[in-house]
Design a protein around this motif. Structure first.
Motif, PDB file in Angstrom:
ATOM      1  N   ASP A 111      -2.477  -1.278   8.701  1.00  0.00           N
ATOM      2  CA  ASP A 111      -3.854  -0.899   8.387  1.00  0.00           C
ATOM      3  C   ASP A 111      -4.483  -0.194   9.584  1.00  0.00           C
ATOM      4  O   ASP A 111      -4.218  -0.542  10.734  1.00  0.00           O
ATOM      5  N   GLY A 112      -5.306   0.799   9.268  1.00  0.00           N
ATOM      6  CA  GLY A 112      -5.986   1.539  10.331  1.00  0.00           C
ATOM      7  C   GLY A 112      -5.069   2.579  10.953  1.00  0.00           C
ATOM      8  O   GLY A 112      -5.238   2.970  12.109  1.00  0.00           O
ATOM      9  N   ARG A 164      -8.701  -1.058  -0.592  1.00  0.00           N
ATOM     10  CA  ARG A 164      -7.935  -1.514  -1.737  1.00  0.00           C
ATOM     11  C   ARG A 164      -8.120  -3.023  -1.941  1.00  0.00           C
ATOM     12  O   ARG A 164      -8.081  -3.800  -0.984  1.00  0.00           O
ATOM     13  N   GLU A 188       0.839  -1.205   0.000  1.00  0.00           N
ATOM     14  CA  GLU A 188       0.000   0.000   0.000  1.00  0.00           C
ATOM     15  C   GLU A 188       0.873   1.254   0.000  1.00  0.00           C
ATOM     16  O   GLU A 188       0.492   2.284  -0.543  1.00  0.00           O
ATOM     17  N   GLU A 210      -6.182  -5.408   0.877  1.00  0.00           N
ATOM     18  CA  GLU A 210      -7.154  -5.305   1.973  1.00  0.00           C
ATOM     19  C   GLU A 210      -8.354  -6.225   1.673  1.00  0.00           C
ATOM     20  O   GLU A 210      -8.626  -7.176   2.404  1.00  0.00           O
TER      21      GLU A 210
HETATM   22 MG    MG Z   1      -5.230  -0.312   5.033  1.00  0.00          MG
END
Ligand code: MG
Ligand code: AHM
Length: 335
Positions: free
Chosen positions: A118-119, A278, A93, A282
């Motif tokens: 993530d997050g 994504r 990412e 994800e």
């Molecule tokens: Mg993410």
């Protein structure tokens, strides 16, 4: 402690039992991914003590501000996996282009896609974040994969998983034979099997969606959420509960534990974007995990894992979780 099974032991045993997807290269690659996750967990746990909170002062390809921990996690993931000889290449990412394995290392047969953290909007507020990864085979005969070689549908995933940096650090993964969860023992540094064969209940009374986007949603999602909110007085004849952590890893883990539905649907906030999340690092890995746990995952119109990817950072609508609820939302899209 005598009867504990570590993640590595679990993988070797699964290979011995003849699970087709698992070979020695995959086990070694997962071992390196585990090392990356432990390092990231350490960074997340120490937070301000390591000086890793806050913005890195840069933007990624999606135009999102990168946090220091985003950048660090990306570097850790690459450094922990590129040397092993199992990967032909990787996509992150946080990297605009696909990442070629440096010439000094041997190349292997797998491609890895990952969201290193993530997050990450939750880092500075000390809420659970995680890493997500997906592994496919590199197309036959390709040793130096180019962008087009990475555009493989989610149905081809060999393995998918995520590591949750929460009150405890947990690695949840599938190789296409169910979903298992492993908790990091801080004393021994081993991921230990603690959640065998995780399954998602088919029904739920809990939904997760960012309600602040309500005015941008399409009619089917409006209808579904309206009916949940109406509770006992509406057509569903039961009260619903709502959660939104803004960390997909935490939401999916909750759904694996007690059921639920998670939606980041298509909306018209920015018509150039098909969704927020994504596909490659994800939606696909989470869909593989959710389906393997007996749940369902869709854009509302099609099964996520069957989408033919067109770009490495492609965004898709995501509706996943307890089967009967996801089916209901999909049926509203057909109406
Ligand atoms: Mg993410
Ligand atoms: P990120 O990869 O940049 O952290 O973005 C993905 C996250 C998901 O974990 C979460 O479900 C979603 O973005 C939350 O978005 P929002 O802040 O719009 O509610």
């Amino acid at each position: 402690m005598e009867n504990t099974i570590t993640l590595k032991q679990f993988l070797v045993q699964s290979q011995r039992e003849g699970q087709d997807q698992i070979d020695t290269d995959l086990i070694e690659l997962l071992d390196n991914i585990m090392s990356a996750c432990k390092k990231i967990a350490d960074g997340v746990k120490h937070g301000a003590l390591y000086g890793v909170l806050g913005s890195a002062g840069s933007e990624n390809v999606q135009g999102e501000t990168q946090k220091k921990l985003d950048v660090m996690s990306n570097e850790v993931f690459i450094a922990a996996t590129q040397w092993g000889g199992q990967l032909a290449g990787m996509a992150s990412e946080e990297e605009e282009d696909v990442y070629s394995i440096p010439a000094q290392y041997p190349r292997g047969k797998y491609l890895m896609y990952f969201d290193p953290l993530d997050g990450s909007s939750n880092i500075d507020v000390n809420i659970t974040v995680g890493s997500i990864f997906s592994i496919t085979r590199c197309p036959e005969g390709v040793s130096d994969p180019k962008l087009a070689d990475y555009l493989i549908p989610g149905t081809e995933q060999v393995c998918a998983g995520f590591c949750l940096y929460g009150p405890s650090t947990m690695l949840v993964m599938t190789t296409g034979n169910g979903v298992n969860g492993f908790t990091l023992d801080p004393g021994t540094g081993e991921f230990v099997l603690t959640h065998l064969n995780m399954t998602i209940p088919e029904d739920t009374k809990e939904f997760a969606i960012n309600m602040s986007n309500q005015r941008f949603w399409e009619a089917p999602v409006q209808r579904y959420v309206d009916e949940c909110l109406a509770g006992k007085t509406g057509p569903r004849d039961k009260d619903f509960n709502m959660r939104w952590v803004a960390s997909m890893v935490a939401e999916v883990y909750r759904i694996l534990t007690r059921g639920g539905i998670f939606m980041y649907p298509k909306d018209n906030k920015d018509p150039s974007k098909a969704g927020k999340l994504r596909l490659m690092y994800e939606a696909n890995p989470m869909s593989f995990i959710v389906e393997q746990a007996g749940g369902m995952s869709s854009t509302g119109r099609e099964r996520i894992m069957e989408i033919q990817p067109e770009a490495i950072h492609q965004r898709v609508p995501v509706i996943l979780g307890s089967k009967n609820e996801v089916e209901r939302v999909v049926s509203y899209h057909k109406d």
